[in-house]
Every structure is written in C-alpha cells, then in structure tokens.
Enzyme design. Structure first.
Site, PDB file in Angstrom:
ATOM      1  N   ASN A   1       0.855  -1.196   0.000  1.00 24.73           N
ATOM      2  CA  ASN A   1       0.000   0.000   0.000  1.00 24.73           C
ATOM      3  C   ASN A   1       0.893   1.249   0.000  1.00 24.73           C
ATOM      4  O   ASN A   1       1.681   1.449   0.927  1.00 24.73           O
ATOM      5  CB  ASN A   1      -0.897  -0.035   1.250  1.00 24.73           C
ATOM      6  CG  ASN A   1      -1.825   1.159   1.324  1.00 24.73           C
ATOM      7  OD1 ASN A   1      -1.414   2.280   1.042  1.00 24.73           O
ATOM      8  ND2 ASN A   1      -3.061   0.937   1.709  1.00 24.73           N
TER       9      ASN A   1
ATOM     10  N   HIS B   1       0.948   6.347   1.630  1.00 24.22           N
ATOM     11  CA  HIS B   1       1.667   7.360   2.411  1.00 24.22           C
ATOM     12  C   HIS B   1       2.825   8.012   1.661  1.00 24.22           C
ATOM     13  O   HIS B   1       3.388   8.995   2.138  1.00 24.22           O
ATOM     14  CB  HIS B   1       2.050   6.805   3.775  1.00 24.22           C
ATOM     15  CG  HIS B   1       0.824   6.478   4.571  1.00 24.22           C
ATOM     16  ND1 HIS B   1      -0.206   7.381   4.722  1.00 24.22           N
ATOM     17  CD2 HIS B   1       0.425   5.341   5.192  1.00 24.22           C
ATOM     18  CE1 HIS B   1      -1.177   6.826   5.428  1.00 24.22           C
ATOM     19  NE2 HIS B   1      -0.829   5.588   5.718  1.00 24.22           N
TER      20      HIS B   1
ATOM     21  N   HIS C   1      -5.772   3.511  -1.405  1.00 20.74           N
ATOM     22  CA  HIS C   1      -7.103   3.829  -0.886  1.00 20.74           C
ATOM     23  C   HIS C   1      -7.466   5.222  -1.378  1.00 20.74           C
ATOM     24  O   HIS C   1      -6.912   6.209  -0.905  1.00 20.74           O
ATOM     25  CB  HIS C   1      -7.067   3.777   0.650  1.00 20.74           C
ATOM     26  CG  HIS C   1      -8.388   3.997   1.304  1.00 20.74           C
ATOM     27  ND1 HIS C   1      -8.573   3.875   2.653  1.00 20.74           N
ATOM     28  CD2 HIS C   1      -9.611   4.333   0.805  1.00 20.74           C
ATOM     29  CE1 HIS C   1      -9.834   4.123   2.962  1.00 20.74           C
ATOM     30  NE2 HIS C   1     -10.479   4.419   1.858  1.00 20.74           N
TER      31      HIS C   1
ATOM     32  N   ARG D   1      -9.531   7.915  -0.989  1.00 23.53           N
ATOM     33  CA  ARG D   1     -10.487   8.345   0.040  1.00 23.53           C
ATOM     34  C   ARG D   1     -11.389   9.438  -0.505  1.00 23.53           C
ATOM     35  O   ARG D   1     -11.024  10.171  -1.423  1.00 23.53           O
ATOM     36  CB  ARG D   1      -9.736   8.849   1.273  1.00 23.53           C
ATOM     37  CG  ARG D   1      -8.913   7.777   1.968  1.00 23.53           C
ATOM     38  CD  ARG D   1      -8.340   8.295   3.270  1.00 23.53           C
ATOM     39  NE  ARG D   1      -9.342   8.323   4.309  1.00 23.53           N
ATOM     40  CZ  ARG D   1      -9.459   7.413   5.277  1.00 23.53           C
ATOM     41  NH1 ARG D   1      -8.603   6.421   5.363  1.00 23.53           N
ATOM     42  NH2 ARG D   1     -10.407   7.500   6.171  1.00 23.53           N
TER      43      ARG D   1
ATOM     44  N   ARG E   1      -7.205  12.677   0.670  1.00 20.62           N
ATOM     45  CA  ARG E   1      -6.133  13.226   1.537  1.00 20.62           C
ATOM     46  C   ARG E   1      -4.751  12.713   1.152  1.00 20.62           C
ATOM     47  O   ARG E   1      -3.756  13.291   1.537  1.00 20.62           O
ATOM     48  CB  ARG E   1      -6.414  12.940   3.006  1.00 20.62           C
ATOM     49  CG  ARG E   1      -6.278  11.492   3.379  1.00 20.62           C
ATOM     50  CD  ARG E   1      -6.381  11.301   4.863  1.00 20.62           C
ATOM     51  NE  ARG E   1      -7.734  11.438   5.345  1.00 20.62           N
ATOM     52  CZ  ARG E   1      -8.181  10.833   6.448  1.00 20.62           C
ATOM     53  NH1 ARG E   1      -7.367  10.099   7.169  1.00 20.62           N
ATOM     54  NH2 ARG E   1      -9.414  10.977   6.847  1.00 20.62           N
ATOM     55  N   HIS E   2      -4.693  11.588   0.432  1.00 13.49           N
ATOM     56  CA  HIS E   2      -3.368  11.163  -0.065  1.00 13.49           C
ATOM     57  C   HIS E   2      -3.452  10.905  -1.569  1.00 13.49           C
ATOM     58  O   HIS E   2      -3.222  11.825  -2.335  1.00 13.49           O
ATOM     59  CB  HIS E   2      -2.745  10.027   0.754  1.00 13.49           C
ATOM     60  CG  HIS E   2      -3.686   9.009   1.310  1.00 13.49           C
ATOM     61  ND1 HIS E   2      -4.487   8.238   0.502  1.00 13.49           N
ATOM     62  CD2 HIS E   2      -3.940   8.630   2.587  1.00 13.49           C
ATOM     63  CE1 HIS E   2      -5.181   7.424   1.275  1.00 13.49           C
ATOM     64  NE2 HIS E   2      -4.903   7.644   2.534  1.00 13.49           N
TER      65      HIS E   2
ATOM     66  N   GLU F   1      -8.825   0.407  -2.830  1.00 12.75           N
ATOM     67  CA  GLU F   1      -9.723   0.431  -1.674  1.00 12.75           C
ATOM     68  C   GLU F   1     -10.672   1.610  -1.819  1.00 12.75           C
ATOM     69  O   GLU F   1     -10.228   2.738  -2.093  1.00 12.75           O
ATOM     70  CB  GLU F   1      -8.920   0.600  -0.380  1.00 12.75           C
ATOM     71  CG  GLU F   1      -8.025  -0.569  -0.068  1.00 12.75           C
ATOM     72  CD  GLU F   1      -7.214  -0.324   1.191  1.00 12.75           C
ATOM     73  OE1 GLU F   1      -7.404   0.708   1.863  1.00 12.75           O
ATOM     74  OE2 GLU F   1      -6.369  -1.171   1.494  1.00 12.75           O
TER      75      GLU F   1
ATOM     76  N   THR G   1      -8.269   3.484   8.468  1.00 10.41           N
ATOM     77  CA  THR G   1      -9.477   2.667   8.532  1.00 10.41           C
ATOM     78  C   THR G   1      -9.586   1.979   9.892  1.00 10.41           C
ATOM     79  O   THR G   1      -8.652   1.309  10.324  1.00 10.41           O
ATOM     80  CB  THR G   1      -9.435   1.599   7.416  1.00 10.41           C
ATOM     81  OG1 THR G   1      -9.001   2.227   6.223  1.00 10.41           O
ATOM     82  CG2 THR G   1     -10.797   0.980   7.202  1.00 10.41           C
TER      83      THR G   1
ATOM     84  N   GLU H   1     -10.833  -9.438   3.166  1.00 12.36           N
ATOM     85  CA  GLU H   1      -9.571  -9.082   3.817  1.00 12.36           C
ATOM     86  C   GLU H   1      -9.836  -8.993   5.308  1.00 12.36           C
ATOM     87  O   GLU H   1     -10.671  -8.186   5.750  1.00 12.36           O
ATOM     88  CB  GLU H   1      -9.037  -7.753   3.277  1.00 12.36           C
ATOM     89  CG  GLU H   1      -7.728  -7.358   3.952  1.00 12.36           C
ATOM     90  CD  GLU H   1      -7.118  -6.084   3.378  1.00 12.36           C
ATOM     91  OE1 GLU H   1      -7.426  -5.714   2.228  1.00 12.36           O
ATOM     92  OE2 GLU H   1      -6.329  -5.458   4.113  1.00 12.36           O
TER      93      GLU H   1
ATOM     94  N   HIS I   1      -3.607  -4.508   7.798  1.00 14.85           N
ATOM     95  CA  HIS I   1      -3.743  -3.360   8.693  1.00 14.85           C
ATOM     96  C   HIS I   1      -2.867  -3.535   9.914  1.00 14.85           C
ATOM     97  O   HIS I   1      -3.028  -4.477  10.669  1.00 14.85           O
ATOM     98  CB  HIS I   1      -5.187  -3.088   9.127  1.00 14.85           C
ATOM     99  CG  HIS I   1      -5.392  -1.627   9.407  1.00 14.85           C
ATOM    100  ND1 HIS I   1      -5.001  -1.041  10.580  1.00 14.85           N
ATOM    101  CD2 HIS I   1      -5.880  -0.643   8.627  1.00 14.85           C
ATOM    102  CE1 HIS I   1      -5.260   0.246  10.520  1.00 14.85           C
ATOM    103  NE2 HIS I   1      -5.784   0.523   9.340  1.00 14.85           N
TER     104      HIS I   1
ATOM    105  N   HIS J   1       1.912   1.193   5.920  1.00  8.46           N
ATOM    106  CA  HIS J   1       2.619   2.153   6.766  1.00  8.46           C
ATOM    107  C   HIS J   1       4.007   1.686   7.191  1.00  8.46           C
ATOM    108  O   HIS J   1       4.973   2.457   7.143  1.00  8.46           O
ATOM    109  CB  HIS J   1       1.753   2.466   7.999  1.00  8.46           C
ATOM    110  CG  HIS J   1       2.298   3.554   8.830  1.00  8.46           C
ATOM    111  ND1 HIS J   1       3.067   3.321   9.940  1.00  8.46           N
ATOM    112  CD2 HIS J   1       2.231   4.901   8.702  1.00  8.46           C
ATOM    113  CE1 HIS J   1       3.430   4.469  10.468  1.00  8.46           C
ATOM    114  NE2 HIS J   1       2.939   5.453   9.735  1.00  8.46           N
TER     115      HIS J   1
HETATM  116  N1  PXP Z   1      -5.867  -3.022   4.361  1.00  8.80           N
HETATM  117  C1  PXP Z   1      -6.812  -2.067   4.405  1.00  8.80           C
HETATM  118  C2  PXP Z   1      -8.210  -2.419   4.018  1.00  8.80           C
HETATM  119  C3  PXP Z   1      -6.495  -0.744   4.764  1.00  8.80           C
HETATM  120  O1  PXP Z   1      -7.450   0.205   4.789  1.00  8.80           O
HETATM  121  C4  PXP Z   1      -5.153  -0.440   5.070  1.00  8.80           C
HETATM  122  C5  PXP Z   1      -4.767   0.959   5.410  1.00  8.80           C
HETATM  123  O2  PXP Z   1      -5.087   1.811   4.369  1.00  8.80           O
HETATM  124  C6  PXP Z   1      -4.197  -1.469   4.979  1.00  8.80           C
HETATM  125  C7  PXP Z   1      -4.584  -2.758   4.655  1.00  8.80           C
HETATM  126  C8  PXP Z   1      -2.753  -1.224   5.260  1.00  8.80           C
HETATM  127  O3  PXP Z   1      -2.582  -0.931   6.596  1.00  8.80           O
HETATM  128  P1  PXP Z   1      -1.153  -0.423   7.103  1.00  8.80           P
HETATM  129  O4  PXP Z   1      -0.879   0.878   6.420  1.00  8.80           O
HETATM  130  O5  PXP Z   1      -1.347  -0.303   8.575  1.00  8.80           O
HETATM  131  O6  PXP Z   1      -0.157  -1.477   6.716  1.00  8.80           O
END
Ligand code: PXP
Length: 255
Positions: A6, A9, A42, A44, A48-49, A69, A100, A152, A191, A214
C-alpha cells in the site's frame, strides 16, 4: 502468500507540501521491482493522499495489479467502475478517522445493502471484489452470501494487542481465515502489520495475501535516508564546479 504494498503514504508526504514529489506512481514501480505482487491504494472521499490522477496513472503503469480500496459511497463505487482496477476492496470510511478503523459492519442491514449494491455493480463489470471485515464468523458468512471473491481480515486488533491478548487475537485470525477458506473465499489480511508482527499472520496457511503499507513506507524512509543525504551533500559540495554544466539553471545576468 502474496505481498500487496500500500503506497498511500508516499502521497501523504507529497500532500504535506501540495507539490509533485514523492510521486506514488514512481514508488509503485520501485515496489514492483522489489517484488510486490500488487499495489494497493485507498482513494479516500477527501483525497487526503492519493488522488484520481494517481490511480489513473497507476492503472497504466502497474504491471502486477491494482487493488483499489474504496468506501461503499455510490460516488466512490462509480469511481471504481470508471478506473476499472484488477480488484476493489470495499472498506468502511469515516472522514475524521486517521486510518481505517475496523471492518465493514456487514451484519448491519443498512451497511449490508450498500455493500450489496456496490458488489453487484463492480462484479457486473468483471472487477474482482474483496470486503474488509473483522475476523468474525457472522461477517464471513454474510460476505460469502454476497458472492464476493475475497475478504480481507482486519489485523488491527492483533497488531495493537498487548502481550496478554496477542495469542488470542492471532487465534481469532486463524479461525476466521480457516472459516473463510471453507466458504470458498480467497482470504487476505492487513492493517497494522509490521516487520515485528507479520510472521505469525503470514504463516497462516489459509491466508493467501497480505496488504501492508505504513510499516514498509516507514522503513523505506529510514533505509533510504543515508543515500538521500549523501546525494544532496555531494551536490552542495560540487556546486562551484557544476554550476556551468549544460542544463543547470543559472541566475540571469546582473543577478
Ligand atoms: N488493508 C486495508 C483495508 C487498509 O485500509 C489499510 C490501510 O489503508 C491497509 C490494509 C494497510 O494498513 P497499514 O498501512 O497499517 O499497513
């Protein structure tokens, strides 16, 4: 086990200055070179990103697959139809959340009917659909009933658990993942996964994909820091010799 990276960021850092670097599209290419089996973003509602331009260019650039997402808001589902990624993961979204929080409340009839509509529209356009849910049997059963290809599992509670409850939260993931697999669902997880806590989750045989953002972005900043500083320091030190090179901007005469 597949790793989807992901890159939201990267865009968060860009948006801190509302400029054009770092570019998440370039980051996606590097993530693929590093072995990512897919790229997650994602989009949004408040952008925001990542923004629409990013997702459009990712669709043209990414060679693995884009997992987009989206919230279940009809306007966001319409964006999914327009951008047509390999996969859409429907997630709950609140404007004031930092990230999220929790999975889709599929046992709530209102949430369920919005999800059902989104799933129907996306699948009609042959987009694979995954639902982000908590590791609970009720949500898994509803997801299977909706006919989605994947779910997921939200790993946030496992990630945030202290020593006393970590094993319990991991067990919930194992039970949910096995239940999902027995329902014929592809089981993903994500997540809050980090270099310290990913191994027990990635070792669950019924989980076939993890989504991590992240922690990888955080490490990328740190492992890239020395090189980035060295490159800038070289430029600063070499400036007197390099200022006349072709292509280097020089101030106008009389400056
Ligand atoms: N899966 C989903 C559905 C999410 O919303 C996120 C965060 O955007 C992630 C995975 C990734 O989470 P993290 O950034 O904490 O690794």
């Amino acid at each position: 086990m597949r790793l989807y990276v992901n890159i939201d960021h990267v865009a968060t850092v860009r948006e801190a200055r509302k400029t054009d670097e770092p570019d998440p599209v370039r980051a996606a290419v590097l993530a693929e070179l590093g072995g990512a089996e897919g790229i997650t973003v994602h989009l949004r509602e408040d952008r925001r990103h990542v923004n629409d331009r990013d997702v459009r260019l990712l669709m043209e650039t990414v060679r693995t697959g884009v997992n987009l997402e989206l919230s279940t808001d009809p306007a966001m589902v319409a964006k999914g139809l327009e951008l047509a990624p390999f996969q859409v993961t429907l997630v709950p979204e609140r404007r004031d959340e930092i990230t999220t929080e929790g999975g889709l409340a599929l046992t709530d009839p209102g949430v369920r009917s919005r999800v059902e509509r989104g799933v129907g529209e996306l699948q009609a356009q042959e987009i694979r659909v995954s639902l982000f849910i908590d590791p609970a049997a009720g949500a898994l059963d509803v997801a299977a009933g909706l006919g989605v290809e994947a779910i997921e599992l939200h790993t946030g509670e496992y990630a945030n658990a202290g020593r006393a409850s970590k094993a319990h939260e991991l067990e919930r993931l194992v039970v949910a993942a096995d239940h999902g697999e027995s329902l014929g669902l592809a089981v993903h997880a994500g997540h809050g996964l980090t270099y310290e806590n990913v191994i027990p989750v990635a070792a669950i045989p019924s989980i076939e994909e993890v989504n991590i953002g992240h922690s990888i972005m955080s490490r990328a900043i740190l492992v890239g820091m020395e090189r980035a500083v060295r490159e800038m320091r070289d430029l600063v030190l070499q400036a007197p010799e390099r200022v006349r090179e072709p292509g280097i901007w020089v101030p106008p005469q009389g400056f």
